[in-house]
Structure formats: structure tokens, C-alpha cells
Design a protein around this motif. Structure first.
Motif, PDB file in Angstrom:
ATOM      1  N   ALA A 192       8.838  -7.822   1.253  1.00 52.93           N
ATOM      2  CA  ALA A 192       9.453  -9.146   1.270  1.00 52.93           C
ATOM      3  C   ALA A 192       8.894  -9.931   2.454  1.00 52.93           C
ATOM      4  CB  ALA A 192      10.970  -9.031   1.388  1.00 52.93           C
ATOM      5  N   ALA A 193       8.798 -11.232   2.293  1.00 53.49           N
ATOM      6  CA  ALA A 193       8.350 -12.093   3.387  1.00 53.49           C
ATOM      7  C   ALA A 193       9.441 -12.165   4.450  1.00 53.49           C
ATOM      8  CB  ALA A 193       8.027 -13.482   2.863  1.00 53.49           C
ATOM      9  N   GLU A 194       9.023 -12.499   5.650  1.00 52.90           N
ATOM     10  CA  GLU A 194       9.981 -12.579   6.758  1.00 52.90           C
ATOM     11  C   GLU A 194      11.003 -13.695   6.555  1.00 52.90           C
ATOM     12  OE1 GLU A 194       9.563 -13.075  11.489  1.00 52.90           O
ATOM     13  OE2 GLU A 194       8.211 -11.624  10.537  1.00 52.90           O
TER      14      GLU A 194
ATOM     15  N   PHE B 263      15.328  -7.538  -3.698  1.00 51.69           N
ATOM     16  CA  PHE B 263      13.987  -7.575  -4.274  1.00 51.69           C
ATOM     17  C   PHE B 263      12.966  -7.905  -3.186  1.00 51.69           C
ATOM     18  CE2 PHE B 263      16.937  -8.660  -7.656  1.00 51.69           C
ATOM     19  CZ  PHE B 263      16.487  -7.871  -8.717  1.00 51.69           C
ATOM     20  N   PRO B 264      11.683  -7.536  -3.386  1.00 54.60           N
ATOM     21  CA  PRO B 264      10.643  -7.868  -2.404  1.00 54.60           C
ATOM     22  C   PRO B 264      10.167  -9.322  -2.571  1.00 54.60           C
ATOM     23  CG  PRO B 264       9.675  -6.632  -4.197  1.00 54.60           C
ATOM     24  CD  PRO B 264      11.163  -6.697  -4.469  1.00 54.60           C
ATOM     25  N   VAL B 265      11.037 -10.247  -2.260  1.00 55.66           N
ATOM     26  CA  VAL B 265      10.780 -11.674  -2.492  1.00 55.66           C
ATOM     27  C   VAL B 265       9.814 -12.216  -1.439  1.00 55.66           C
ATOM     28  CG1 VAL B 265      11.842 -13.960  -2.556  1.00 55.66           C
ATOM     29  CG2 VAL B 265      13.020 -12.004  -3.593  1.00 55.66           C
ATOM     30  N   ARG B 266       8.753 -12.830  -1.917  1.00 56.71           N
ATOM     31  CA  ARG B 266       7.824 -13.520  -1.026  1.00 56.71           C
ATOM     32  C   ARG B 266       8.330 -14.946  -0.769  1.00 56.71           C
ATOM     33  NH1 ARG B 266       5.183 -10.641   2.026  1.00 56.71           N
ATOM     34  NH2 ARG B 266       4.000 -12.514   2.446  1.00 56.71           N
ATOM     35  N   ALA B 267       8.900 -15.592  -1.809  1.00 55.64           N
ATOM     36  CA  ALA B 267       9.422 -16.950  -1.659  1.00 55.64           C
ATOM     37  C   ALA B 267      10.456 -17.213  -2.746  1.00 55.64           C
ATOM     38  CB  ALA B 267       8.301 -17.974  -1.734  1.00 55.64           C
TER      39      ALA B 267
ATOM     40  N   GLY C  73       5.105 -20.982  -3.573  1.00 56.95           N
ATOM     41  CA  GLY C  73       3.714 -20.547  -3.485  1.00 56.95           C
ATOM     42  C   GLY C  73       3.525 -19.582  -2.320  1.00 56.95           C
ATOM     43  N   ASP C  74       2.838 -18.486  -2.573  1.00 53.44           N
ATOM     44  CA  ASP C  74       2.595 -17.477  -1.537  1.00 53.44           C
ATOM     45  C   ASP C  74       1.356 -16.680  -1.931  1.00 53.44           C
ATOM     46  OD1 ASP C  74       2.953 -14.661  -0.286  1.00 53.44           O
ATOM     47  OD2 ASP C  74       4.406 -15.904   0.792  1.00 53.44           O
ATOM     48  N   ASP C  75       0.403 -16.571  -1.020  1.00 48.33           N
ATOM     49  CA  ASP C  75      -0.849 -15.881  -1.330  1.00 48.33           C
ATOM     50  C   ASP C  75      -0.660 -14.399  -1.646  1.00 48.33           C
ATOM     51  OD1 ASP C  75      -2.259 -18.222  -1.019  1.00 48.33           O
ATOM     52  OD2 ASP C  75      -2.950 -17.759   1.016  1.00 48.33           O
ATOM     53  N   ALA C  76       0.426 -13.789  -1.213  1.00 44.30           N
ATOM     54  CA  ALA C  76       0.671 -12.372  -1.484  1.00 44.30           C
ATOM     55  C   ALA C  76       1.427 -12.147  -2.788  1.00 44.30           C
ATOM     56  CB  ALA C  76       1.437 -11.740  -0.323  1.00 44.30           C
ATOM     57  N   ALA C  77       1.837 -13.221  -3.437  1.00 53.50           N
ATOM     58  CA  ALA C  77       2.616 -13.093  -4.669  1.00 53.50           C
ATOM     59  C   ALA C  77       1.680 -12.943  -5.866  1.00 53.50           C
ATOM     60  CB  ALA C  77       3.517 -14.305  -4.858  1.00 53.50           C
ATOM     61  N   GLY C  78       1.939 -11.906  -6.656  1.00 56.57           N
ATOM     62  CA  GLY C  78       1.198 -11.715  -7.892  1.00 56.57           C
ATOM     63  C   GLY C  78       1.954 -12.245  -9.092  1.00 56.57           C
TER      64      GLY C  78
ATOM     65  N   MET D 227      -8.611   8.372   2.389  1.00 55.14           N
ATOM     66  CA  MET D 227      -7.236   8.492   1.963  1.00 55.14           C
ATOM     67  C   MET D 227      -6.839   7.242   1.168  1.00 55.14           C
ATOM     68  SD  MET D 227      -4.018   9.278   4.361  1.00 55.14           S
ATOM     69  CE  MET D 227      -2.647   8.211   4.238  1.00 55.14           C
ATOM     70  N   ALA D 228      -6.215   7.437   0.036  1.00 59.23           N
ATOM     71  CA  ALA D 228      -5.801   6.317  -0.811  1.00 59.23           C
ATOM     72  C   ALA D 228      -4.548   5.659  -0.250  1.00 59.23           C
ATOM     73  CB  ALA D 228      -5.539   6.800  -2.231  1.00 59.23           C
ATOM     74  N   ARG D 229      -4.520   4.373  -0.347  1.00 59.06           N
ATOM     75  CA  ARG D 229      -3.331   3.627   0.087  1.00 59.06           C
ATOM     76  C   ARG D 229      -2.289   3.631  -1.003  1.00 59.06           C
ATOM     77  NH1 ARG D 229      -3.415  -0.340   4.315  1.00 59.06           N
ATOM     78  NH2 ARG D 229      -5.519  -0.445   5.089  1.00 59.06           N
ATOM     79  N   THR D 230      -1.048   3.764  -0.608  1.00 58.64           N
ATOM     80  CA  THR D 230       0.023   3.550  -1.571  1.00 58.64           C
ATOM     81  C   THR D 230       0.353   2.068  -1.547  1.00 58.64           C
ATOM     82  OG1 THR D 230       1.702   4.025   0.089  1.00 58.64           O
ATOM     83  CG2 THR D 230       0.973   5.875  -1.278  1.00 58.64           C
ATOM     84  N   PRO D 231       0.826   1.520  -2.639  1.00 58.73           N
ATOM     85  CA  PRO D 231       1.057   0.073  -2.714  1.00 58.73           C
ATOM     86  C   PRO D 231       1.962  -0.474  -1.618  1.00 58.73           C
ATOM     87  CG  PRO D 231       1.258   1.047  -4.882  1.00 58.73           C
ATOM     88  CD  PRO D 231       1.107   2.175  -3.897  1.00 58.73           C
ATOM     89  N   ILE D 232       2.930   0.284  -1.155  1.00 65.66           N
ATOM     90  CA  ILE D 232       3.864  -0.262  -0.169  1.00 65.66           C
ATOM     91  C   ILE D 232       3.284  -0.311   1.236  1.00 65.66           C
ATOM     92  CG2 ILE D 232       5.924   0.308  -1.468  1.00 65.66           C
ATOM     93  CD1 ILE D 232       6.284   2.742   0.368  1.00 65.66           C
ATOM     94  N   ASP D 233       2.063   0.242   1.433  1.00 70.16           N
ATOM     95  CA  ASP D 233       1.427   0.201   2.750  1.00 70.16           C
ATOM     96  C   ASP D 233       1.005  -1.205   3.151  1.00 70.16           C
ATOM     97  OD1 ASP D 233       1.715   2.905   3.117  1.00 70.16           O
ATOM     98  OD2 ASP D 233      -0.348   3.391   2.553  1.00 70.16           O
ATOM     99  N   HIS D 234       0.741  -2.070   2.203  1.00 68.57           N
ATOM    100  CA  HIS D 234       0.248  -3.408   2.509  1.00 68.57           C
ATOM    101  C   HIS D 234       1.420  -4.351   2.754  1.00 68.57           C
ATOM    102  CE1 HIS D 234      -1.667  -7.301   2.121  1.00 68.57           C
ATOM    103  NE2 HIS D 234      -2.803  -6.670   2.361  1.00 68.57           N
ATOM    104  N   PRO D 235       1.346  -5.182   3.807  1.00 68.23           N
ATOM    105  CA  PRO D 235       2.450  -6.112   4.093  1.00 68.23           C
ATOM    106  C   PRO D 235       2.768  -7.063   2.944  1.00 68.23           C
ATOM    107  CG  PRO D 235       0.812  -6.147   5.857  1.00 68.23           C
ATOM    108  CD  PRO D 235       0.272  -5.263   4.780  1.00 68.23           C
ATOM    109  N   GLY D 236       1.792  -7.377   2.115  1.00 65.55           N
ATOM    110  CA  GLY D 236       2.013  -8.270   0.988  1.00 65.55           C
ATOM    111  C   GLY D 236       2.916  -7.686  -0.081  1.00 65.55           C
ATOM    112  N   GLU D 237       3.095  -6.369  -0.051  1.00 63.15           N
ATOM    113  CA  GLU D 237       3.982  -5.711  -1.009  1.00 63.15           C
ATOM    114  C   GLU D 237       5.438  -5.757  -0.556  1.00 63.15           C
ATOM    115  OE1 GLU D 237       3.188  -4.308  -4.026  1.00 63.15           O
ATOM    116  OE2 GLU D 237       1.166  -5.072  -3.751  1.00 63.15           O
TER     117      GLU D 237
END
Length: 154
Positions: A13-15, A87-91, A38-43, A1-11
Motif C-alpha cells: 500500500a502507498a504511504e 487492501f494494498p491500495v496505491r490510491a 493514478g499511480d505508477d506502481a498500480a497495475g 535468488m528469485a524475488r517474491t512479489p511482496i519484496d517490491h515496495p510497489g506491491e
């Protein structure tokens, strides 16, 4: 089964995405703000730098000073929280300088990192635009012809 992008926690917002908010009377650091987002999940990371220019409204500017209301940092936090909610802000980081500034000095630095570049650009633009319109920081300009001007929230 293919993952949708929003399935991953990195997609998502950060806590705790608000990493740095400040109003300072000392020079601002681009490196400090960039490191804060800086955030490892940020593209994508978008950074805006506002500098003091040598003219405004067709007139030469000789001097500029910023001042702020005592509630400015609380209002800055409110603006940042609104961006984080939209917005899905990581930082996120935002710093504004007050006091006397020279031509070319950095007056404000904001940065946002998100999972993707389009979100980062949009969130950064919302952050700087809302900061300028809603945070009680005022600019006092002195022009080369001796005239002075106060500009509303900057």
C-alpha cells in the motif's frame, strides 16, 4: 535468488493512498477521480460510477435529491481508511453529489488503484458498498404518480 512479489515496495500500500474525498453540490468529474488514483506502481485501477436512473422499484422516477448529515465527510474518510487497511491500495478517491439531480446525472464516483486488478476490483467494490451502507447520505425520490420516498444511507 528469485524475488517474491511482496519484496517490491510497489506491491505494498502507498504511504498516503487517500487522494480525494468529497461531498459536493456541483457536477462530478470522472476525469478528476481517475487522475486522482493514478499511480505508477498500480497495475489495476477500478472505477465505479453511480448515475440517477429513471425508475426504482417498478415506478418511474421524475426527480431525485440527495442530502447528507454534517458528519458525512468524516464517515466517508473512515470508510476509505478501512478499505486502505484491508487492501494494498496505491490510491483511492471517492466523491458523492448532493442536491437536486436529473435523470442521467452522476451521483457518485469511486476509484481505487492497486498493484493488481483483482485487488483493485475488490477494494473498489468494498469502497462503494460501505459508502452506500455507512455514510449518512439520503436519497429523496419523487415518482411520476406523485408519491415520494426517502431511501436510507445511499
Amino acid at each position: 535468488m528469485a524475488r517474491t512479489p511482496i519484496d517490491h515496495p510497489g506491491e505494498q500500500a502507498a504511504e498516503e493512498p487517500i487522494r480525494l474525498l468529497a461531498i459536493r453540490d456541483t457536477p462530478l468529474s470522472l476525469d478528476e477521480v481517475f487522475r486522482a488514483v493514478g499511480d505508477d506502481a498500480a497495475g489495476g485501477t477500478a472505477l465505479f460510477v453511480g448515475t440517477v436512473r429513471d425508475h426504482d422499484g417498478g415506478a418511474d422516477v421524475d426527480a431525485l435529491a440527495y442530502s447528507s448529515h454534517p458528519t458525512a465527510e468524516a464517515e466517508l474518510r473512515r470508510v476509505a481508511e478501512k478499505v486502505v487497511a484491508d487492501f494494498p491500495v496505491r490510491a483511492l478517491a471517492a466523491v458523492h453529489r448532493v442536491g437536486d439531480l436529473a435523470i442521467g446525472d452522476i451521483a457518485v464516483v469511486v476509484a481505487v488503484s492497486c498493484p493488481h486488478r483483482a485487488e483493485a476490483f475488490a477494494a473498489c467494490r468494498k469502497l462503494i458498498d460501505d459508502l452506500k451502507h455507512e455514510v449518512p447520505i439520503w436519497k429523496h425520490q419523487t415518482f411520476s404518480d406523485g408519491q415520494e420516498e426517502w431511501v436510507g444511507a445511499c
